[in-house]
Each structure stands twice: as C-alpha cells, then as structure tokens.
Design an enzyme around this catalytic site. Structure first.
Site, PDB file in Angstrom:
ATOM      1  N   SER A 178      -9.745  33.535  22.951  1.00  0.00           N
ATOM      2  CA  SER A 178      -9.178  32.485  22.116  1.00  0.00           C
ATOM      3  C   SER A 178      -9.770  32.547  20.702  1.00  0.00           C
ATOM      4  O   SER A 178      -9.629  33.567  20.032  1.00  0.00           O
ATOM      5  CB  SER A 178      -9.399  31.122  22.776  1.00  0.00           C
ATOM      6  OG  SER A 178      -8.592  30.130  22.189  1.00  0.00           O
ATOM      7  N   ASP A 270       0.893  32.499  28.501  1.00  0.00           N
ATOM      8  CA  ASP A 270      -0.040  31.753  27.657  1.00  0.00           C
ATOM      9  C   ASP A 270       0.754  30.699  26.891  1.00  0.00           C
ATOM     10  O   ASP A 270       1.615  31.026  26.078  1.00  0.00           O
ATOM     11  CB  ASP A 270      -0.731  32.712  26.687  1.00  0.00           C
ATOM     12  CG  ASP A 270      -1.797  32.038  25.835  1.00  0.00           C
ATOM     13  OD1 ASP A 270      -1.837  30.795  25.787  1.00  0.00           O
ATOM     14  OD2 ASP A 270      -2.601  32.768  25.222  1.00  0.00           O
ATOM     15  N   HIS A 305      -3.475  31.101  29.419  1.00  0.00           N
ATOM     16  CA  HIS A 305      -4.413  31.323  28.320  1.00  0.00           C
ATOM     17  C   HIS A 305      -5.822  31.620  28.814  1.00  0.00           C
ATOM     18  O   HIS A 305      -6.509  32.479  28.264  1.00  0.00           O
ATOM     19  CB  HIS A 305      -4.431  30.094  27.410  1.00  0.00           C
ATOM     20  CG  HIS A 305      -5.272  30.249  26.185  1.00  0.00           C
ATOM     21  ND1 HIS A 305      -4.936  31.094  25.153  1.00  0.00           N
ATOM     22  CD2 HIS A 305      -6.450  29.658  25.825  1.00  0.00           C
ATOM     23  CE1 HIS A 305      -5.867  31.030  24.212  1.00  0.00           C
ATOM     24  NE2 HIS A 305      -6.797  30.161  24.590  1.00  0.00           N
TER      25      HIS A 305
END
Length: 376
Positions: A178, A270, A305
């Site tokens: 991320s 995601d 994610h």
C-alpha cells in the site's frame, strides 16, 4: 474432506484458518494481524453435534463440544533473532535467521496503518532473509502524521542493514504494501544499493504525503471529489479517488534510473487502490525508457488489497485510523487464501534469485551460506 458450506465450499486445506471472521458480538470490521510474533497464534477448533450458527456457538448455553483440538501458528522459526532497532533516526525491528550468515537483506514496510508490523519480517527471517521491519510514522518518537517523507530516512535504514555483519553487503531488497509500495519505489529510484523492489497493491507515485529528495519535492497525487460511497454495512468504499499520474508529471518517480529488479503483486479485486493500473503504468514507464532489468506484474484473481503472508485470515473491510471509519479492502475468502499462498511463493523466489543467485558471481558479492529449505 470437502466443505459443503459455511465461509467457503470445496477442498481448501487452510480454509478454517484463512476464512476466520470476528465473533458475532465483536466489531465486524476487525483486521487480524499478529502483534506479538514471539508467541504463536492459538486457535481452538471445536466439533459440535448438529449445526450451530455463530450466535449459537458463542452462546453461554451452547452444549459441550464433542471434541477439541488446538492449532498453533508460529511466526518465528527456532533460532530466529528479534532485535529492536534505534539507529540514528530510524525505528524498527531486525529479524535475523539462525546461523552465521551472511544473509540477503530486506527492508519491509506496510502502509497507513502506521506503527510497526513485524509478522512478515519474522516469517521472512524464518526463510533465510535478514529482514528489517521499518516504521516510518506513528511509532515511538516518529511523527504521528507526516505531510512529507525524506528519502534520507530510508537511506539510513539501508545503511544500517548493509553495515550489519550478517547481511550480504552488495545490496538489499525492499518490500512495500500500500503506502509502503510507493515508498519502496522511491527507495529503488534514489538508493543505488536497492537491488530488488517488491510492491504489493501500491501506487507508482507518492500518495497522502510527498517525497523530499534533497532540494526536490515529489508532491502527492491529488484526490478526486468523486468515487467515495458508504456501503450498507457502514464501510467506506473509495476505489477510484486518486488522479491519473500521467496528468501530474511532477509526482512521477524516476524509477527508470534504478538498478533494481521490480515485482508488482496485484490483487485483482483490490477495492482500495487501482493497483493493477498503477503497476502497469510503472512497467510501461520502464519499457519506454529501455529498462534492461527484470520487471514483472503478477495478478491474483479474487484477491483484495490486504495481500498478506499465507493463511492470514482474509479481511474484506476494517477500521482505518486515517479516515476514522471502516475501509473496504475487497477480495473473497477462498480466492484470497489461494492468492496469498501463490504471491508469497512468487515473492520469496524473486527475492532469493535477484538478491543471491544473480549476484553470487558479482565483484565483491559474497555467496550466501544459507539456503531456505522451503518457500512456504
């Protein structure tokens, strides 16, 4: 035996662990991650007569189980060392495999959860890597909120790792999830000793905070006003709120000047970051500049994610302190479990090849004395 219902159907050896959810009376937007890596996770599996739903099972009036078994999951192999790090300005924790080494070194970072998450580094060290779990905000004396990161902080982290007597000194890798992903790309672009860069569901430009490199500043990608909505369960979904980096050239990182091999691990479901879009933009930029080293994009169907090490419980949404509300991450349990396993194996092999084998005969690059016995 095949599962006929519940959180998944079919044969999935680690399905009981990977599909765990918060108990009915607990906050439903809870993410499971291990804080204390020196002790195992403990899961008690019980078998009951008939079929009980979650509320029945957690009721104080539930019948005694027919059988009980305890499942332990360890994060550190025997002999792995955990060493808290306070070196200059950097804060983190170094995990060293058993033995004298030297071992391939890796800097390991997560995202806007902040603080210090150690479980991936502990598992990397259990597979032969000297892994520095690096905090970059909201930990000990680091700032709680950051508007701008300085590449000098990350250079200091790499310097610490390369100076360690048990780390191969010709270069290190970096892993970022991320927000940690664009920081990993920044390190690859501006720190020559980064030989491998693994980006997990990240952007190809700075987000949320800019990047300072000497007198230059790469501004964060602007957010759009559209794309946000709140789902029926109260979780915030904002899949498409960041601008197209091609419209903001001042934010684009010059990754083509890197000497690293790049691996982008992408969850195709995601719902937090358009990770495949940004990964393909990064690969396209490298191609357009005639980049000669390796660049791979690996996408995993049905994964969200939070692409974690294998068999971490799938988390569709969880509370996020940046927005002070639950955020949607995406993915479906069965596909996410399978995707995590495949992505982990891919990452370990990629790191090992480009940190050890491809440099084993290079000038000044000592051969590693430790070979992991298994990737998972």
């Amino acid at each position: 035996m095949e599962s006929l219902g519940g959180h998944y159907k079919g044969i999935l050896p680690m399905g009981l662990i990977g599909s765990l959810l918060p108990a009915p009376k607990e906050y439903k937007h809870t993410r499971f991650f291990k804080r204390d890596v020196e002790n195992p996770s403990i899961v008690k599996v019980t078998v009951h007569l008939g079929h009980l739903n979650g509320w029945d099972l957690c009721s104080p009036d539930a019948d005694e189980p027919l059988a009980i078994v305890t499942h332990l999951r360890h994060y550190m192999a025997p002999g792995v060392q955990r060493i808290p790090v306070r070196y200059g300005k950097i804060r983190g924790c170094l995990f060293l495999p058993p033995g004298d080494g030297p071992f391939p070194g890796v800097v390991d970072m997560f995202g806007t959860a902040g603080g210090l998450l150690e479980y991936r580094s502990a598992q990397l060290a259990s597979r032969g890597f000297a892994s520095l779990s690096l905090a970059f905000f909201n930990y000990e004396d680091l700032p709680r909120n950051v508007r701008e990161y300085d590449i000098a902080y990350f250079e200091e982290a790499v310097e610490f790792l390369l100076k360690h007597e048990k780390v191969l000194h010709h270069g290190v890798g970096v892993i970022g999830t991320s927000k940690g992903g664009d920081l990993a790309l920044s390190m690859a672009a501006f720190i020559p000793s980064i030989l491998v860069c693994v980006v997990i569901n990240g952007h190809n430009v700075p987000v949320k905070a800019g990047l300072r490199v000497g007198d230059n500043i790469y501004p964060p990608l602007p957010y759009l006003d559209t794309g946000m909505r709140i789902l029926d369960d109260g979780a915030l979904h904002f899949f498409n709120i960041t601008s197209d980096p091609r419209q903001h050239p001042k934010s684009i990182l010059p990754i083509e000047q890197s000497q690293a091999a790049f691996l982008f691990l992408v969850g195709s479901d995601d719902r937090n970051v358009r990770s495949e879009f940004y990964a393909q933009l990064a690969r396209q930029r490298l191609h357009e500049h005639g980049y000669s080293r390796c660049c791979e994009v690996s996408s995993y169907p049905g994964t969200g994610h939070l692409l974690e090490p294998p068999y971490s419980p799938h988390c569709f949404s969880s509370f996020q302190h940046t927005f002070m509300m639950p955020i949607v991450w995406g993915g479906t349990a069965k596909h996410h479990i399978i995707g995590q396993e495949k992505a982990w194996s891919k990452m370990i092999e990629f790191l090992w090849f480009h940190l050890v084998h491809s440099n084993a005969d290079g000038e000044g690059a000592p051969k590693c004395n430790h070979v992991p016995k298994c990737h998972l």
